[in-house]
Write an enzyme that holds these catalytic residues in place. Structure first.
Site, mmCIF file in Angstrom:
data_model
loop_
_atom_site.group_PDB
_atom_site.id
_atom_site.type_symbol
_atom_site.label_atom_id
_atom_site.label_comp_id
_atom_site.label_asym_id
_atom_site.label_seq_id
_atom_site.Cartn_x
_atom_site.Cartn_y
_atom_site.Cartn_z
ATOM 1 N N THR A 110 -74.182 -30.220 -62.703
ATOM 2 C CA THR A 110 -73.094 -29.691 -61.867
ATOM 3 C C THR A 110 -73.448 -29.802 -60.393
ATOM 4 O O THR A 110 -72.618 -30.192 -59.563
ATOM 5 C CB THR A 110 -72.809 -28.222 -62.233
ATOM 6 N N ASP A 169 -70.910 -26.083 -68.861
ATOM 7 C CA ASP A 169 -71.835 -27.186 -68.606
ATOM 8 C C ASP A 169 -71.063 -28.324 -67.942
ATOM 9 O O ASP A 169 -70.136 -28.882 -68.538
ATOM 10 C CB ASP A 169 -72.466 -27.649 -69.924
ATOM 11 N N ASP A 187 -80.657 -27.922 -72.411
ATOM 12 C CA ASP A 187 -81.043 -27.822 -70.998
ATOM 13 C C ASP A 187 -82.408 -27.156 -70.857
ATOM 14 O O ASP A 187 -83.240 -27.581 -70.045
ATOM 15 C CB ASP A 187 -79.993 -27.023 -70.218
#
Length: 559
Positions: free
Chosen positions: A95, A61, A408
């Site tokens: 990301t 992550d 998430d």
């Protein structure tokens, strides 16, 4: 006559200005981007980070990795904050936003070196951003948020790049069920407060398949008296945020007692006060009393005699969640409690799991709060997949990674419920934007067209990174992908992150929420523009620190 130089800054202050500051910011941002670049996609590599407390964080992550990294350069700190902002806003794409922002700054570097004014580059970036959002608006398609299968497909695309991809069906079901449970309508808008009303409880042991969503709440507390009931069907619940004991003075006070009868009278007053409190509660006939404050031994005695179970010192957040789940009202004074303040649940039960007692208030009729119970992780976990074997050596590491993945998934489900538009994943959306911006750049005049075209090239970093991370032939695959889009067809071609093949994303079934994609591009462009506009960096050493160092030097010499 010579002009005397004027010193404005204190001695020891470091200053960088002009192109040197801008190129320094670009270098620092690229370094942060390169750190998390390999964590993008389903074939992402893991990062092992030693946190400040000496613990090990094992994750792919991006936000979790950057959160544990301590950097000194201000531009690098800004990039890390960028990931945190993305996580707080939409909960996914942390990301991607770092990788894209780093690439946007990288393609701006040649223009800065050639002497093009940063303001021209920034204007081109913002113009490209507006055009990119228009392209994504046209590309987006709507799904029915009530269609569980369609929503789960979008969540599965998010989970597919995570450690828990092999349990994605379970994760999708947990996320969608939890978000539907806590969703409420306020003034025609959907309010979904995951942070406060969808609590994730991690209990080591069992298997991941034992994880479930409780229609109610769970917390680590036991009843205050061993003879109180630990299981009640259809309990009436009273919630308090006041103590069930004699009120203690906030400041120190002395009481002078002349004879023994005065002491007995004082104790009698305390007992009478507590008995009155408990009698007011008993009149309402609740089965369970939960308070945020303390409960005296005498109050426990009276409540036990009335066959009422009691739990004390519950957190404020837990009390709010119980109120949301059971429909109860939190009462500030026990004397003012009414029967309408009571909440109702289907089952109250205290269970012992491992070495701890947990309270379950479940089977509520229409709860607006829920608890996701995560189980799993044996002492040594071997996860074998098609191409990689992962060893995680502790229960905590595994459950923490499962929690991050589920968080998430919850955010993706919330985004779909709020805005049911989706766009193709696998780099397809970025390629559509790249193609549109490349064609638009031909119609622009002046210097602005060059940085505008650079944004078009920067968008290709997402599919290129996906190809790099799965070990594909990047040049050949990216050339094939460009050829697909140059043919003029509107097919959403993207990268299969598992094999590196170019596939039709609508057929392959990889979709992303519209809100996540737009937020990713907006945040990346705006942060790149912000860093490019910096032309002066001033950093000084504090005077106290200097004095401390100078004072310590003679002492060391004497020793």
């Amino acid at each position: 006559m010579f002009q005397v130089p004027v010193l404005v800054l204190k001695e020891g202050t470091k200053r960088e200005s002009g192109h040197k500051a801008q190129l320094g910011n670009i270098t620092a941002a690229k370094a942060v981007s390169d750190t998390v670049r390999t964590t993008l996609g389903p074939r992402a590599m893991l990062k092992m980070v030693l946190d400040a407390m000496g613990g090990i964080v094992l994750t792919n992550d991006g936000n979790a990795v950057l959160r544990e990294i301590d950097v000194s350069h201000p531009a690098a700190k800004s990039m890390i904050e960028l990931s945190r902002t993305q996580d707080e806003e939409v909960g996914d794409g942390t990301t991607s936003v770092i990788v894209l922002a780093g690439e946007l700054l990288s393609v701006a570097e040649p223009f800065i070196e050639r002497g093009i004014h940063p303001r021209i580059v920034v204007n081109a970036y913002f113009k490209a951003l507006d055009d990119a959002v228009e392209v994504i608006d046209k590309l987006a398609t709507k799904i029915d948020p009530n269609d569980n299968k369609a929503v789960n497909n979008v969540i599965a695309s998010c989970i597919g790049t995570k450690y828990m991809s092999r349990h994605k069906e379970l994760m999708c079901e947990l996320a969608s069920t939890a978000v539907r449970t806590i969703a409420t309508e306020v003034d025609g808008h959907k309010v979904i407060d995951i942070k406060n009303y969808a609590r994730i409880e991690k209990v080591p042991g069992g298997g991941v398949e034992d994880s479930c969503v409780l229609r109610g709440v769970m917390f680590d507390k036991d009843v205050t008296h061993p003879k109180m009931r630990r299981k009640i069907n259809n309990p009436k619940i009273l919630l308090l945020d006041c103590p069930l004991e004699y009120t203690k003075l906030e400041s120190q006070a002395n009481v002078e007692i002349a004879k023994e009868s005065d002491w007995e009278a004082l104790l009698k007053q305390e007992e009478t006060y507590v008995e009155k409190l408990c009698s007011e509660i008993v009149k309402l006939k609740p089965d369970l009393v939960i308070t945020e404050k303390g409960v005296s031994d005498l109050a426990q005695h009276y409540l036990m005699k009335a066959n009422i179970s009691c739990i004390r010192r519950v957190k404020k957040t837990e009390n709010n969640r119980i109120a949301k789940a059971t429909g109860a009202t939190i009462v500030s004074r026990a004397e003012e409690a009414k029967e309408s303040d009571l909440g109702i649940a289907g089952l109250f039960e205290v269970k012992k799991i491992g070495d701890e007692y947990f309270t379950f208030i479940t089977e509520c009729a229409s709860p607006k709060a829920c608890t996701i119970l995560l189980r799993g992780a044996s002492k040594v976990l071997n996860v074998m997949k098609t191409f990689d074997i992962l060893f995680l050596n502790s229960k905590k590491d595994v459950l923490n990674e499962i929690e991050r993945n589920l968080q998430d998934a919850l955010c993706v489900a919330r985004n779909i419920m709020r805005d049911p538009r989706i766009v193709p994943g696998g780099g397809a959306t970025e390629m559509f934007v790249s193609k549109a911006l490349g064609e638009k750049a031909k119609s622009l005049e002046g210097v602005i067209q060059f940085p505008y075209r650079a944004v078009s090239q920067a968008m290709e970093v997402i599919p290129r990174t996906l190809l790099e991370n799965c070990g594909a032939n990047v040049v050949r695959a990216l050339t094939e992908l460009r050829a697909k889009y140059a043919s003029g067809k509107e097919t959403p071609w993207g990268v299969n992150g598992q094999t590196g093949e170019i596939v039709d994303m609508s057929q392959y079934g990889i979709w992303e929420p519209y809100t996540v994609k737009v937020q990713t591009i907006k945040t990346a462009v705006e942060s790149a523009a912000l860093l490019l506009r910096i032309d002066d960096i001033v950093s000084g050493i504090s005077k106290k620190k200097d004095d401390g160092q100078n004072a310590s030097q003679p002492q060391n010499e004497e020793e």
